[in-house]
Design an enzyme around this catalytic site. Structure first.
Site, PDB file in Angstrom:
ATOM      1  N   GLY A   5     -23.902   3.652  -0.456  1.00 49.28           N
ATOM      2  CA  GLY A   5     -22.055   4.120  -0.175  1.00 49.28           C
ATOM      3  C   GLY A   5     -21.209   4.293  -1.477  1.00 49.28           C
ATOM      4  N   GLU A  18       1.637   1.179   6.861  1.00 46.34           N
ATOM      5  CA  GLU A  18       1.693   3.022   6.186  1.00 46.34           C
ATOM      6  C   GLU A  18       1.334   3.752   7.015  1.00 46.34           C
ATOM      7  OE1 GLU A  18      -1.045   2.292   3.032  1.00 46.34           O
ATOM      8  OE2 GLU A  18       0.367   1.575   2.177  1.00 46.34           O
ATOM      9  N   ALA A  65      -8.545  -1.623  -2.305  1.00 41.70           N
ATOM     10  CA  ALA A  65      -9.610  -1.411  -2.768  1.00 41.70           C
ATOM     11  C   ALA A  65      -9.582  -1.295  -4.604  1.00 41.70           C
ATOM     12  CB  ALA A  65      -9.005   0.202  -2.554  1.00 41.70           C
ATOM     13  N   GLN A  66      -8.699  -2.525  -4.308  1.00 40.82           N
ATOM     14  CA  GLN A  66      -7.917  -3.008  -5.656  1.00 40.82           C
ATOM     15  C   GLN A  66      -9.234  -3.773  -5.996  1.00 40.82           C
ATOM     16  OE1 GLN A  66      -4.391  -5.069  -8.137  1.00 40.82           O
ATOM     17  NE2 GLN A  66      -4.542  -5.444  -5.563  1.00 40.82           N
ATOM     18  N   GLY A  86     -17.912   4.633  -1.763  1.00 39.35           N
ATOM     19  CA  GLY A  86     -16.615   3.836  -1.634  1.00 39.35           C
ATOM     20  C   GLY A  86     -15.866   3.787  -2.761  1.00 39.35           C
ATOM     21  N   TYR A  87     -14.862   3.579  -2.973  1.00 37.16           N
ATOM     22  CA  TYR A  87     -14.359   2.804  -3.434  1.00 37.16           C
ATOM     23  C   TYR A  87     -15.116   1.647  -4.936  1.00 37.16           C
ATOM     24  CZ  TYR A  87      -9.494   4.568  -2.447  1.00 37.16           C
ATOM     25  OH  TYR A  87      -8.862   5.664  -2.389  1.00 37.16           O
ATOM     26  N   LYS A 106       3.582   3.749  -5.501  1.00 33.09           N
ATOM     27  CA  LYS A 106       2.367   3.608  -4.863  1.00 33.09           C
ATOM     28  C   LYS A 106       1.286   4.682  -4.905  1.00 33.09           C
ATOM     29  CE  LYS A 106      -0.157   2.771  -0.730  1.00 33.09           C
ATOM     30  NZ  LYS A 106      -0.950   2.902  -1.585  1.00 33.09           N
TER      31      LYS A 106
HETATM   32  P1  FAD Z   1     -14.973   2.043   1.988  1.00 34.56           P
HETATM   33  O1  FAD Z   1     -14.083   2.951   0.585  1.00 34.56           O
HETATM   34  O2  FAD Z   1     -14.943   2.291   2.641  1.00 34.56           O
HETATM   35  O3  FAD Z   1     -16.255   3.174   1.475  1.00 34.56           O
HETATM   36  C1  FAD Z   1     -17.646   3.081   2.513  1.00 34.56           C
HETATM   37  C2  FAD Z   1     -18.254   4.481   1.616  1.00 34.56           C
HETATM   38  O4  FAD Z   1     -20.283   3.845   2.703  1.00 34.56           O
HETATM   39  C3  FAD Z   1     -18.040   5.996   3.378  1.00 34.56           C
HETATM   40  O5  FAD Z   1     -18.197   6.661   1.596  1.00 34.56           O
HETATM   41  C4  FAD Z   1     -18.511   5.570   3.880  1.00 34.56           C
HETATM   42  O6  FAD Z   1     -18.795   7.003   3.980  1.00 34.56           O
HETATM   43  C5  FAD Z   1     -20.020   5.086   2.947  1.00 34.56           C
HETATM   44  N1  FAD Z   1     -21.055   4.586   4.358  1.00 34.56           N
HETATM   45  C6  FAD Z   1     -20.236   3.339   5.946  1.00 34.56           C
HETATM   46  N2  FAD Z   1     -21.637   3.496   6.618  1.00 34.56           N
HETATM   47  C7  FAD Z   1     -23.184   3.875   5.807  1.00 34.56           C
HETATM   48  C8  FAD Z   1     -24.217   4.510   5.760  1.00 34.56           C
HETATM   49  N3  FAD Z   1     -24.537   4.508   7.208  1.00 34.56           N
HETATM   50  N4  FAD Z   1     -25.071   4.960   4.812  1.00 34.56           N
HETATM   51  C9  FAD Z   1     -24.304   5.716   4.294  1.00 34.56           C
HETATM   52  N5  FAD Z   1     -22.737   5.672   4.166  1.00 34.56           N
HETATM   53  C10 FAD Z   1     -22.263   5.219   4.437  1.00 34.56           C
HETATM   54  N6  FAD Z   1      -6.880  -1.693  -0.410  1.00 34.56           N
HETATM   55  C11 FAD Z   1      -5.756  -0.704  -1.661  1.00 34.56           C
HETATM   56  O7  FAD Z   1      -6.501  -2.371  -2.169  1.00 34.56           O
HETATM   57  N7  FAD Z   1      -4.802  -0.297  -1.256  1.00 34.56           N
HETATM   58  C12 FAD Z   1      -3.649   0.541  -0.729  1.00 34.56           C
HETATM   59  O8  FAD Z   1      -3.066   0.863  -1.327  1.00 34.56           O
HETATM   60  C13 FAD Z   1      -4.446   0.529   0.901  1.00 34.56           C
HETATM   61  N8  FAD Z   1      -4.005   1.171   1.667  1.00 34.56           N
HETATM   62  C14 FAD Z   1      -5.487   1.013   3.203  1.00 34.56           C
HETATM   63  C15 FAD Z   1      -4.341   2.149   3.767  1.00 34.56           C
HETATM   64  C16 FAD Z   1      -5.337   2.502   4.825  1.00 34.56           C
HETATM   65  C17 FAD Z   1      -5.365   3.065   5.821  1.00 34.56           C
HETATM   66  C18 FAD Z   1      -6.908   1.354   5.088  1.00 34.56           C
HETATM   67  C19 FAD Z   1      -7.499   1.703   6.193  1.00 34.56           C
HETATM   68  C20 FAD Z   1      -7.438   0.054   3.908  1.00 34.56           C
HETATM   69  C21 FAD Z   1      -6.631   1.066   3.319  1.00 34.56           C
HETATM   70  N9  FAD Z   1      -6.967  -0.109   2.181  1.00 34.56           N
HETATM   71  C22 FAD Z   1      -5.755  -0.345   0.475  1.00 34.56           C
HETATM   72  C23 FAD Z   1      -7.919  -0.975   1.966  1.00 34.56           C
HETATM   73  C24 FAD Z   1      -9.717  -0.199   1.358  1.00 34.56           C
HETATM   74  O9  FAD Z   1      -9.547   1.080   1.737  1.00 34.56           O
HETATM   75  C25 FAD Z   1     -10.778  -0.734   1.555  1.00 34.56           C
HETATM   76  O10 FAD Z   1     -10.838  -2.016   0.822  1.00 34.56           O
HETATM   77  C26 FAD Z   1     -11.429   0.184   0.666  1.00 34.56           C
HETATM   78  O11 FAD Z   1     -11.720   1.343   1.271  1.00 34.56           O
HETATM   79  C27 FAD Z   1     -12.717  -0.098   0.577  1.00 34.56           C
HETATM   80  O12 FAD Z   1     -14.375   0.205   0.141  1.00 34.56           O
HETATM   81  P2  FAD Z   1     -15.321  -0.220  -0.297  1.00 34.56           P
HETATM   82  O13 FAD Z   1     -15.849   0.909  -1.232  1.00 34.56           O
HETATM   83  O14 FAD Z   1     -15.973  -1.331   0.377  1.00 34.56           O
HETATM   84  O15 FAD Z   1     -15.902   1.278   1.147  1.00 34.56           O
HETATM   85  P1  NAD Z   2      -5.251  -7.061   8.797  1.00 31.14           P
HETATM   86  O1  NAD Z   2      -5.786  -7.638   9.479  1.00 31.14           O
HETATM   87  O2  NAD Z   2      -4.306  -6.872   6.845  1.00 31.14           O
HETATM   88  O3  NAD Z   2      -3.714  -6.631   9.471  1.00 31.14           O
HETATM   89  C1  NAD Z   2      -3.993  -6.910  11.352  1.00 31.14           C
HETATM   90  C2  NAD Z   2      -2.517  -7.174  11.933  1.00 31.14           C
HETATM   91  O4  NAD Z   2      -2.907  -7.189  13.693  1.00 31.14           O
HETATM   92  C3  NAD Z   2      -2.060  -8.643  11.984  1.00 31.14           C
HETATM   93  O5  NAD Z   2      -0.895  -8.450  11.541  1.00 31.14           O
HETATM   94  C4  NAD Z   2      -2.746  -8.763  12.911  1.00 31.14           C
HETATM   95  O6  NAD Z   2      -1.896 -10.439  13.147  1.00 31.14           O
HETATM   96  C5  NAD Z   2      -2.769  -8.200  14.239  1.00 31.14           C
HETATM   97  N1  NAD Z   2      -3.167  -8.600  14.980  1.00 31.14           N
HETATM   98  C6  NAD Z   2      -4.125  -9.034  15.335  1.00 31.14           C
HETATM   99  N2  NAD Z   2      -4.816  -8.905  16.813  1.00 31.14           N
HETATM  100  C7  NAD Z   2      -3.829  -8.254  17.115  1.00 31.14           C
HETATM  101  C8  NAD Z   2      -4.134  -7.265  19.217  1.00 31.14           C
HETATM  102  N3  NAD Z   2      -4.782  -8.208  19.407  1.00 31.14           N
HETATM  103  N4  NAD Z   2      -2.320  -7.170  18.876  1.00 31.14           N
HETATM  104  C9  NAD Z   2      -1.504  -6.999  18.306  1.00 31.14           C
HETATM  105  N5  NAD Z   2      -2.228  -7.653  17.322  1.00 31.14           N
HETATM  106  C10 NAD Z   2      -2.153  -8.281  16.309  1.00 31.14           C
HETATM  107  O7  NAD Z   2      -5.347  -5.495   8.828  1.00 31.14           O
HETATM  108  P2  NAD Z   2      -5.436  -4.204   8.149  1.00 31.14           P
HETATM  109  O8  NAD Z   2      -3.793  -3.882   8.380  1.00 31.14           O
HETATM  110  O9  NAD Z   2      -5.895  -2.893   8.800  1.00 31.14           O
HETATM  111  O10 NAD Z   2      -5.618  -4.365   6.525  1.00 31.14           O
HETATM  112  C11 NAD Z   2      -6.958  -4.228   6.071  1.00 31.14           C
HETATM  113  C12 NAD Z   2      -7.189  -4.842   4.327  1.00 31.14           C
HETATM  114  O11 NAD Z   2      -6.712  -3.308   3.600  1.00 31.14           O
HETATM  115  C13 NAD Z   2      -6.166  -5.407   4.266  1.00 31.14           C
HETATM  116  O12 NAD Z   2      -7.143  -6.705   3.233  1.00 31.14           O
HETATM  117  C14 NAD Z   2      -5.006  -5.223   2.963  1.00 31.14           C
HETATM  118  O13 NAD Z   2      -4.199  -5.680   2.510  1.00 31.14           O
HETATM  119  C15 NAD Z   2      -5.266  -3.562   3.419  1.00 31.14           C
HETATM  120  N6  NAD Z   2      -4.618  -2.652   3.395  1.00 31.14           N
HETATM  121  C16 NAD Z   2      -3.785  -2.747   2.090  1.00 31.14           C
HETATM  122  C17 NAD Z   2      -3.141  -1.481   1.894  1.00 31.14           C
HETATM  123  C18 NAD Z   2      -1.967  -1.119   0.746  1.00 31.14           C
HETATM  124  O14 NAD Z   2      -2.512  -2.750   0.268  1.00 31.14           O
HETATM  125  N7  NAD Z   2      -0.435  -1.113   0.807  1.00 31.14           N
HETATM  126  C19 NAD Z   2      -2.562  -1.106   3.102  1.00 31.14           C
HETATM  127  C20 NAD Z   2      -3.846  -0.658   4.075  1.00 31.14           C
HETATM  128  C21 NAD Z   2      -5.027  -1.508   3.951  1.00 31.14           C
END
Ligand code: FAD
Ligand code: NAD
Length: 404
Positions: free
Chosen positions: A10, A170, A318-319, A12-13, A378
């Site tokens: 993987g 977001e 990601a942090q 990812g971050y 941000k």
């Molecule tokens: P990922 O980033 O999910 O990376 C996993 C990698 O594995 C990917 O490259 C994928 O392609 C690869 N992979 C998956 N399956 C396979 C496979 N079978 N074979 C080969 N490769 C594979 N966190 C923050 O700290 N700050 C934020 O502002 C924030 N904003 C977010 C906004 C959104 C919309 C979302 C969805 C999440 C956000 N998060 C944020 C959470 C953060 O994105 C995740 O915690 C982070 O991406 C986790 O990193 P990771 O390396 O575990 O996995």
């Molecule tokens: P989350 O678990 O933080 O939030 C999910 C929300 O969905 C909760 O408020 C929960 O009560 C609600 N929910 C659950 N079941 C439901 C149902 N049946 N009907 C309606 N609502 C329901 O998940 P997320 O927002 O996907 O975030 C995932 C991770 O990524 C978290 O750790 C979050 O901190 C991180 N993240 C961080 C940032 C940032 O730092 N800016 C941005 C995006 C995600």
């Protein structure tokens, strides 16, 4: 020191930070490092809501892995992991089998549907860059269809967002900016469009600072976003979602688009290994190793760590994933030199939640921030993540450098 063979799954971050730091720790020729990832690119998961809403192009969310790793030190293999056999130290992919001395699993997150009927089939999830592009195109298709159909079905223009966690909020922030653009592009009167967020808990962003939550809700409502709070989604159908409003009271919201943003789990492949997990997340040892497997480390969203101060898991972010990657690289170096590993201690700097490009809320180093100041922070956080993996060059290429 035996030359270790290190396999990282993987990019990812978590995975990429591990590799970049392994390269630093081992230098040239001291280790065989292999990185396996599904795509030849990394995508910024933290920007996926922008790609999904259409405020950022999907290609701008990603960059080539070859741009940030040193091909002299790391062998990158584009492949999809199909099975992980930790008892026989073997990883099977669609591009061959791999063995290892040390394994790092960083396969990231998947959307969690909690077994709610119809969600897997009918709701869209902001799970990866391809899924985000699909959501963008699905919404555009609904607008385009509405503007050309003879008998107009206004529910095509309703977007339901399930979950008001950070991802949901977001995404809503981006939609608030995108909807006026879409209306202009597809000749749709804006009063026909509804964006409704449905949240199960009694508040938006459960557990976050209430004053900041009020700010976010007020801001999004002023841009036309509707909230249905304390009303869990209980079913999804091809026409929309069923929401529980009271003991025996339900409402059906007809919607052309349902985006499920109500929580995450680890990668399902974890559940097929003999490592114990909960919702595909492994409760790791203090040094980030999988319990019972001294040669397997788990990084990022596949890892589960308890914050002992509050006896709750750290949120998967990601942090934290990037900080874990740094510690894992050091711990593998220590083990390869027959030293001992050290505990991973998160250094949480805060949380900033964007509300579109120009607004945000957050708590940074214990201080509350809102508005443009928070939005600026941000962007700086996003740029810092790029810097940590690919240095100044990557920031110049992919960074968020435009400041109004
Ligand atoms: P990922 O980033 O999910 O990376 C996993 C990698 O594995 C990917 O490259 C994928 O392609 C690869 N992979 C998956 N399956 C396979 C496979 N079978 N074979 C080969 N490769 C594979 N966190 C923050 O700290 N700050 C934020 O502002 C924030 N904003 C977010 C906004 C959104 C919309 C979302 C969805 C999440 C956000 N998060 C944020 C959470 C953060 O994105 C995740 O915690 C982070 O991406 C986790 O990193 P990771 O390396 O575990 O996995
Ligand atoms: P989350 O678990 O933080 O939030 C999910 C929300 O969905 C909760 O408020 C929960 O009560 C609600 N929910 C659950 N079941 C439901 C149902 N049946 N009907 C309606 N609502 C329901 O998940 P997320 O927002 O996907 O975030 C995932 C991770 O990524 C978290 O750790 C979050 O901190 C991180 N993240 C961080 C940032 C940032 O730092 N800016 C941005 C995006 C995600």
């Amino acid at each position: 020191m035996k030359r270790p063979s290190i396999l990282v799954l993987g990019a990812g971050y978590g995975g990429l930070t591990t590799v970049v730091n392994l390269q630093k720790e081992f230098g040239t020729d001291a280790a065989d490092i292999t990185l396996i990832n599904k795509n030849e690119y990394h995508y910024e998961s933290t920007w996926l809501h922008e790609a999904a809403a259409g405020t950022m192009l999907p290609e701008d969310v990603r960059y080539d892995i070859s741009d940030v790793i040193d091909s002299g030190k790391t062998n990158f293999v584009q492949a999809t992991v199909e099975a992980i056999d930790v008892d026989n130290k073997k990883v099977t992919t669609d591009n061959g089998e791999f063995t290892y001395d040390y394994l790092v699993i960083g396969l990231g997150f998947e959307g969690e549907t909690f077994g709610i009927e119809g969600l897997d089939k009918y709701a869209l999830s902001i799970a990866n860059v391809k899924a985000a592009r699909y959501i963008r195109e699905h919404i555009e298709f609904q607008f385009a269809t509405w503007s050309t159909e003879q008998v107009k079905d206004d529910s095509r223009l309703t977007i339901v967002v399930g979950g008001a966690g950070f991802t949901g909020i977001e995404f809503l922030g981006e939609l608030a900016n995108r909807v006026p653009e879409l209306c202009k592009e597809f000749d749709v009167p804006q009063e026909k469009v509804r964006v409704i967020c449905v949240e199960a808990a009694p508040m938006v962003l459960p557990g976050f600072d209430p004053e900041l939550v009020d700010y976010a809700v007020g801001y999004l409502q002023s841009k036309g976003i509707e909230f249905s709070i304390g009303t869990p989604v209980v079913e999804a159908t091809p026409e929309g979602v069923k929401v529980k409003k009271g003991e025996d009271e339900f409402e059906f919201i007809k919607a052309g688009t349902v985006v499920w943003a109500a929580g995450v789990r680890g990668n399902r492949l974890i559940e097929e290994t003999s490592i114990e997990s909960m919702r595909a997340r492994v409760k790791v040892e203090k040094d980030m190793r999988a319990p019972g497997y001294s040669d397997v480390f788990i990084v990022g969203d596949c890892a589960l760590m308890i914050n002992e101060e509050i006896n709750r898991p750290y949120p998967p972010t990601a942090q934290i994933a990037m900080q874990q990657g740094e510690r894992i690289a050091k711990n593998i170096k220590a083990l390869a030199g027959e030293g001992t590993t050290e505990e991973f201690v998160p250094d949480l700097k805060g949380t900033v939640c964007s509300l579109g490009e120009e607004d945000a809320i957050g708590v940074v180093f214990g201080k509350k921030v809102t508005g443009r100041r928070a939005a600026f922070m941000k962007k700086m956080i996003d740029n810092r993540a790029l810097y940590m993996i690919g240095g100044a060059g990557l920031v110049m290429k992919k960074g968020k450098l435009k400041v109004w």
